[in-house]
Scaffold this active site. Structure first.
Site, PDB file in Angstrom:
ATOM      1  N   SER A 146      39.858  39.819  35.800  1.00 43.70           N
ATOM      2  CA  SER A 146      40.030  38.395  35.568  1.00 43.70           C
ATOM      3  C   SER A 146      41.442  37.928  35.881  1.00 43.70           C
ATOM      4  CB  SER A 146      39.727  38.082  34.105  1.00 43.70           C
ATOM      5  OG  SER A 146      40.011  36.736  33.841  1.00 43.70           O
ATOM      6  N   SER A 147      41.532  36.803  36.581  1.00 40.37           N
ATOM      7  CA  SER A 147      42.840  36.175  36.770  1.00 40.37           C
ATOM      8  C   SER A 147      43.375  35.670  35.437  1.00 40.37           C
ATOM      9  CB  SER A 147      42.748  35.030  37.773  1.00 40.37           C
ATOM     10  OG  SER A 147      41.845  34.049  37.313  1.00 40.37           O
ATOM     11  N   TYR A 159      37.480  37.836  26.641  1.00 35.81           N
ATOM     12  CA  TYR A 159      37.175  38.154  28.037  1.00 35.81           C
ATOM     13  C   TYR A 159      38.325  38.882  28.735  1.00 35.81           C
ATOM     14  CZ  TYR A 159      35.981  37.596  32.951  1.00 35.81           C
ATOM     15  OH  TYR A 159      35.742  37.835  34.282  1.00 35.81           O
TER      16      TYR A 159
END
Length: 189
Positions: A146-147, A159
């Site tokens: 994830s960025s 997340y």
């Protein structure tokens, strides 16, 4: 810099039925991959997997779909075994599977936490492990992270927290599998 070709390559995509995984499957087939293995998690994504299979075949590649809950390491192993049975090898293994939970920290349940880490960290770890065992020499392992790891955004604590371990696993796998020419990358989205 040498140009890498997809011609003759067999690609396995975890979470390949829809969203990013479905787009990657279609794109790789359109750009010359010989075969694409499309993983999907459950009956809820079976229709999307079938649509992706048809698009991949229409682009000229062979394709199969394999169902499995990748939070169970035995299912990750089975995914690679099925790919090998169907096409004889796997050259590129891409993990796009993931679970996004967007909630304030105060509302995250233990079940949310466990599901997120099971899918985003545990399944990804065993995917890299099996790719390392089954990938052809000079293969490629790609894990989507994830960025959000670089940005702190409200309601996304679980997340990126569950994706963060993959940076460390990727570095370790790169060292371990590098002797066979296997390249291991984690990329943000």
């Amino acid at each position: 810099m040498s140009k890498q070709s997809l011609n003759g390559k067999v690609v396995l995509i975890a979470g390949g039925a829809k969203n990013l995984g479905g787009l990657v499957a279609r794109d790789l087939a359109a750009n010359g991959a010989a075969a694409v293995v499309v993983h999907y998690n459950s009956d809820a994504t079976r229709a999307a997997a079938e649509e992706t299979l048809q698009a991949v075949k229409a682009a000229g590649a062979e394709a199969i779909a394999v169902q499995g809950d990748l939070t169970q390491p035995a299912n990750v192993a089975l995914l690679f075994e099925e790919a090998g049975k169907a096409f004889g090898k796997v050259d590129i293994a891409i993990n796009t599977a993931g679970l996004v939970i967007k909630k304030p920290i105060a509302e995250v349940t233990e079940a949310d936490y466990d599901s997120s880490f099971d899918i985003n960290a545990k399944a990804a770890f065993f995917f890299i492990q099996q790719a390392g065992k089954h990938l052809a020499d000079n293969g490629r392992i790609v894990t989507i992270v994830s960025s959000l790891l670089a940005a702190y955004t409200p309601f996304y604590a679980v997340y990126p927290g569950s994706k963060a371990p993959l940076g460390h696993v990727t570095r370790a796998a790169s060292e371990e599998f590098g002797e066979r020419g296997v390249c291991v990358n984690a990329i943000g989205r």
